[in-house]
Design a protein around this motif. Sequence first.
Motif, PDB file in Angstrom:
ATOM      1  N   MET A   1       0.845  -1.246   0.083  1.00  0.00           N
ATOM      2  CA  MET A   1       0.150  -0.050   0.064  1.00  0.00           C
ATOM      3  C   MET A   1       0.907   1.332  -0.154  1.00  0.00           C
ATOM      4  O   MET A   1       0.465   2.114  -0.751  1.00  0.00           O
ATOM      5  CB  MET A   1      -0.973   0.080   1.288  1.00  0.00           C
ATOM      6  CG  MET A   1      -1.908   0.989   1.291  1.00  0.00           C
ATOM      7  SD  MET A   1      -2.677   1.015   2.904  1.00  0.00           S
ATOM      8  CE  MET A   1      -3.639  -0.222   2.700  1.00  0.00           C
ATOM      9  N   MET A   2       1.961   1.203   0.764  1.00  0.00           N
ATOM     10  CA  MET A   2       2.745   2.527   0.872  1.00  0.00           C
ATOM     11  C   MET A   2       3.948   2.403  -0.114  1.00  0.00           C
ATOM     12  O   MET A   2       4.412   3.566  -0.513  1.00  0.00           O
ATOM     13  CB  MET A   2       3.273   2.603   2.443  1.00  0.00           C
ATOM     14  CG  MET A   2       2.141   2.636   3.372  1.00  0.00           C
ATOM     15  SD  MET A   2       2.947   2.609   5.082  1.00  0.00           S
ATOM     16  CE  MET A   2       3.925   4.157   5.346  1.00  0.00           C
ATOM     17  N   ALA A   3       4.392   1.279  -0.431  1.00  0.00           N
ATOM     18  CA  ALA A   3       5.701   0.909  -0.956  1.00  0.00           C
ATOM     19  C   ALA A   3       5.543   1.858  -2.558  1.00  0.00           C
ATOM     20  O   ALA A   3       6.280   2.564  -3.030  1.00  0.00           O
ATOM     21  CB  ALA A   3       6.084  -0.248  -1.305  1.00  0.00           C
ATOM     22  N   GLY A   4       4.376   1.811  -3.151  1.00  0.00           N
ATOM     23  CA  GLY A   4       3.874   2.381  -4.378  1.00  0.00           C
ATOM     24  C   GLY A   4       3.833   4.039  -4.207  1.00  0.00           C
ATOM     25  O   GLY A   4       3.619   4.548  -5.362  1.00  0.00           O
ATOM     26  N   LYS A   5       3.908   4.514  -3.101  1.00  0.00           N
ATOM     27  CA  LYS A   5       3.312   5.791  -3.073  1.00  0.00           C
ATOM     28  C   LYS A   5       4.493   6.829  -2.535  1.00  0.00           C
ATOM     29  O   LYS A   5       4.608   7.752  -1.745  1.00  0.00           O
ATOM     30  CB  LYS A   5       2.464   6.083  -1.843  1.00  0.00           C
ATOM     31  CG  LYS A   5       1.036   5.098  -2.354  1.00  0.00           C
ATOM     32  CD  LYS A   5       0.302   6.309  -3.149  1.00  0.00           C
ATOM     33  CE  LYS A   5      -1.250   5.306  -3.533  1.00  0.00           C
ATOM     34  NZ  LYS A   5      -2.240   4.993  -2.900  1.00  0.00           N
ATOM     35  N   GLY A   6       5.828   6.243  -3.042  1.00  0.00           N
ATOM     36  CA  GLY A   6       7.032   6.942  -2.538  1.00  0.00           C
ATOM     37  C   GLY A   6       7.397   6.949  -1.368  1.00  0.00           C
ATOM     38  O   GLY A   6       8.633   7.549  -0.898  1.00  0.00           O
ATOM     39  N   PHE A   7       7.051   6.142  -0.432  1.00  0.00           N
ATOM     40  CA  PHE A   7       7.757   5.697   0.457  1.00  0.00           C
ATOM     41  C   PHE A   7       8.874   4.566   0.565  1.00  0.00           C
ATOM     42  O   PHE A   7       8.555   3.426   0.043  1.00  0.00           O
ATOM     43  CB  PHE A   7       6.801   4.990   1.802  1.00  0.00           C
ATOM     44  CG  PHE A   7       5.724   5.830   2.214  1.00  0.00           C
ATOM     45  CD1 PHE A   7       5.961   6.552   3.501  1.00  0.00           C
ATOM     46  CD2 PHE A   7       4.536   6.272   1.668  1.00  0.00           C
ATOM     47  CE1 PHE A   7       4.851   7.337   4.107  1.00  0.00           C
ATOM     48  CE2 PHE A   7       3.518   7.000   2.031  1.00  0.00           C
ATOM     49  CZ  PHE A   7       3.780   7.662   3.333  1.00  0.00           C
ATOM     50  N   SER A   8      10.178   5.035   0.561  1.00  0.00           N
ATOM     51  CA  SER A   8      11.229   3.977   0.425  1.00  0.00           C
ATOM     52  C   SER A   8      11.801   3.343   1.584  1.00  0.00           C
ATOM     53  O   SER A   8      12.568   2.244   1.439  1.00  0.00           O
ATOM     54  CB  SER A   8      12.466   4.882  -0.092  1.00  0.00           C
ATOM     55  OG  SER A   8      12.690   5.918   0.577  1.00  0.00           O
ATOM     56  N   LYS A   9      11.477   3.715   2.809  1.00  0.00           N
ATOM     57  CA  LYS A   9      12.278   3.346   3.975  1.00  0.00           C
ATOM     58  C   LYS A   9      11.158   2.661   4.922  1.00  0.00           C
ATOM     59  O   LYS A   9      10.827   3.312   6.140  1.00  0.00           O
ATOM     60  CB  LYS A   9      13.300   4.016   4.884  1.00  0.00           C
ATOM     61  CG  LYS A   9      14.294   4.393   3.855  1.00  0.00           C
ATOM     62  CD  LYS A   9      15.105   5.427   4.678  1.00  0.00           C
ATOM     63  CE  LYS A   9      16.190   6.185   3.710  1.00  0.00           C
ATOM     64  NZ  LYS A   9      16.648   7.552   4.299  1.00  0.00           N
TER      65      LYS A   9
ATOM     66  N   MET B   1       1.085   3.825 -13.867  1.00  0.00           N
ATOM     67  CA  MET B   1       1.649   2.490 -13.905  1.00  0.00           C
ATOM     68  C   MET B   1       2.045   2.437 -12.343  1.00  0.00           C
ATOM     69  O   MET B   1       2.809   3.083 -11.651  1.00  0.00           O
ATOM     70  CB  MET B   1       2.707   2.135 -14.856  1.00  0.00           C
ATOM     71  CG  MET B   1       2.946   0.844 -14.855  1.00  0.00           C
ATOM     72  SD  MET B   1       4.575   0.509 -15.979  1.00  0.00           S
ATOM     73  CE  MET B   1       3.620   0.717 -17.514  1.00  0.00           C
ATOM     74  N   ARG B   2       1.539   1.163 -11.677  1.00  0.00           N
ATOM     75  CA  ARG B   2       1.949   0.842 -10.303  1.00  0.00           C
ATOM     76  C   ARG B   2       2.892  -0.184 -10.132  1.00  0.00           C
ATOM     77  O   ARG B   2       3.033  -0.714  -8.990  1.00  0.00           O
ATOM     78  CB  ARG B   2       0.619   0.792  -9.463  1.00  0.00           C
ATOM     79  CG  ARG B   2      -0.417   1.730  -9.531  1.00  0.00           C
ATOM     80  CD  ARG B   2      -1.549   1.378  -9.138  1.00  0.00           C
ATOM     81  NE  ARG B   2      -1.674   0.869  -7.665  1.00  0.00           N
ATOM     82  CZ  ARG B   2      -1.898   1.338  -6.553  1.00  0.00           C
ATOM     83  NH1 ARG B   2      -1.867   2.520  -6.541  1.00  0.00           N
ATOM     84  NH2 ARG B   2      -1.546   0.652  -5.547  1.00  0.00           N
ATOM     85  N   TRP B   3       3.649  -0.529 -11.203  1.00  0.00           N
ATOM     86  CA  TRP B   3       4.696  -1.551 -11.095  1.00  0.00           C
ATOM     87  C   TRP B   3       5.815  -1.232  -9.997  1.00  0.00           C
ATOM     88  O   TRP B   3       6.297  -2.087  -9.521  1.00  0.00           O
ATOM     89  CB  TRP B   3       5.280  -1.700 -12.473  1.00  0.00           C
ATOM     90  CG  TRP B   3       5.979  -0.332 -13.021  1.00  0.00           C
ATOM     91  CD1 TRP B   3       5.328   0.488 -14.026  1.00  0.00           C
ATOM     92  CD2 TRP B   3       7.397   0.277 -12.738  1.00  0.00           C
ATOM     93  NE1 TRP B   3       6.220   1.274 -14.148  1.00  0.00           N
ATOM     94  CE2 TRP B   3       7.319   1.487 -13.415  1.00  0.00           C
ATOM     95  CE3 TRP B   3       8.399  -0.079 -11.958  1.00  0.00           C
ATOM     96  CZ2 TRP B   3       8.622   2.237 -13.673  1.00  0.00           C
ATOM     97  CZ3 TRP B   3       9.688   0.593 -11.886  1.00  0.00           C
ATOM     98  CH2 TRP B   3       9.508   1.715 -12.828  1.00  0.00           C
ATOM     99  N   LYS B   4       5.841   0.199  -9.784  1.00  0.00           N
ATOM    100  CA  LYS B   4       7.101   0.331  -9.014  1.00  0.00           C
ATOM    101  C   LYS B   4       6.891  -0.081  -7.389  1.00  0.00           C
ATOM    102  O   LYS B   4       7.731  -0.792  -6.870  1.00  0.00           O
ATOM    103  CB  LYS B   4       7.175   2.113  -8.317  1.00  0.00           C
ATOM    104  CG  LYS B   4       8.316   2.620  -7.725  1.00  0.00           C
ATOM    105  CD  LYS B   4       8.346   3.722  -7.354  1.00  0.00           C
ATOM    106  CE  LYS B   4       9.318   4.257  -6.497  1.00  0.00           C
ATOM    107  NZ  LYS B   4       9.169   5.665  -5.951  1.00  0.00           N
ATOM    108  N   GLN B   5       5.419  -0.567  -6.995  1.00  0.00           N
ATOM    109  CA  GLN B   5       5.508  -1.205  -5.841  1.00  0.00           C
ATOM    110  C   GLN B   5       5.895  -2.619  -5.530  1.00  0.00           C
ATOM    111  O   GLN B   5       6.364  -3.225  -4.769  1.00  0.00           O
ATOM    112  CB  GLN B   5       3.812  -1.090  -5.444  1.00  0.00           C
ATOM    113  CG  GLN B   5       3.108  -2.028  -6.337  1.00  0.00           C
ATOM    114  CD  GLN B   5       1.560  -1.666  -5.996  1.00  0.00           C
ATOM    115  OE1 GLN B   5       1.119  -0.755  -5.998  1.00  0.00           O
ATOM    116  NE2 GLN B   5       1.041  -2.812  -5.634  1.00  0.00           N
ATOM    117  N   PHE B   6       5.988  -3.125  -6.814  1.00  0.00           N
ATOM    118  CA  PHE B   6       6.662  -4.578  -6.797  1.00  0.00           C
ATOM    119  C   PHE B   6       8.093  -4.705  -6.650  1.00  0.00           C
ATOM    120  O   PHE B   6       8.699  -5.447  -6.342  1.00  0.00           O
ATOM    121  CB  PHE B   6       6.357  -5.197  -8.050  1.00  0.00           C
ATOM    122  CG  PHE B   6       4.812  -5.465  -8.486  1.00  0.00           C
ATOM    123  CD1 PHE B   6       4.120  -6.127  -7.613  1.00  0.00           C
ATOM    124  CD2 PHE B   6       4.153  -4.705  -9.441  1.00  0.00           C
ATOM    125  CE1 PHE B   6       2.848  -6.273  -7.790  1.00  0.00           C
ATOM    126  CE2 PHE B   6       2.785  -4.785  -9.583  1.00  0.00           C
ATOM    127  CZ  PHE B   6       2.193  -5.572  -8.721  1.00  0.00           C
TER     128      PHE B   6
END
Lengths: 193, 73
Positions: free
Chosen positions: A1-9, B1-6
């Motif tokens: 949920m957070m990883a794709g929203k610019g949260f890197s750590k 595109m939401r591939w970054k979350q992967f």
Amino acid sequence: MMAGKGFSKIYNMSGGIKAWHNNIAIGPEDLGLALFTGTESPADVLVVAYSLEDGLRDFYLSMAAKVRNPKVKDIFQKLSDIEIKHKERVFEEYLAVTGKIESVQDFEKNMVAAAVEGGLTTEEYINLFQPDFESEIDIISLAMSIEAQALDLYQRAADNTADQKSKAVLHQIAAEEAAHLSQLGRLMDDVVH
Amino acid sequence: MRWKQFFTPVKSIDTDKARALIDENAAQAMTIIDVRQPNEYEASHIPGAKLIPLPDLGNRLAEIDPQKPTLIY
């Protein structure tokens, strides 16, 4: 949920709170926040913080007078002395923030009496933790619980405050509470070993 | 595109490492999020943790600074 929203750590704590055997805080999100409404100036924040430290010092002193075990009496005295240093630190910050030249006596006329650190009364802390007042370990544990609760309150108050300077002051006090907690941890080590 | 979350790793750390992370960072330099329900938070939480129950997390991400390390439990 957070990883794709610019949260890197992002770190997920495995085991959750059940696996967490360190200091905890209790109570709802708004516990003690009547003391910090979010609209206080940095000076107001410091007056409240000073009042809380003073309340706790009074509590430790009154307990030092009540207990029989000399070692516990000594611990309460040490805890009370630590609070004197906290108060001095808060007062220095108050003078720096306001630019006032004021005596401690005059400053203390502004104090608000409501609760000790962390937003609970001393009676509430005692009922909650039910320490053995003749045990050094129980007393240091109680003090650590109060400091953890204080750290939590200052952190929540900082989140709740719009004024950036007041927020910075609250974060700074929270950081000092974290240092106090470490100091008590060392005191506990000394007593246990 | 939401591939970054992967490709963005979410590390799982144990409580000792979590404790070390909290000790290394000043309170304002990191965020601790408690994603449980309010009554669980009330019973016990890590000092300084912010309560955002999991069902609300998606709508409240703006309250968290993405630049800071975030510990979630």
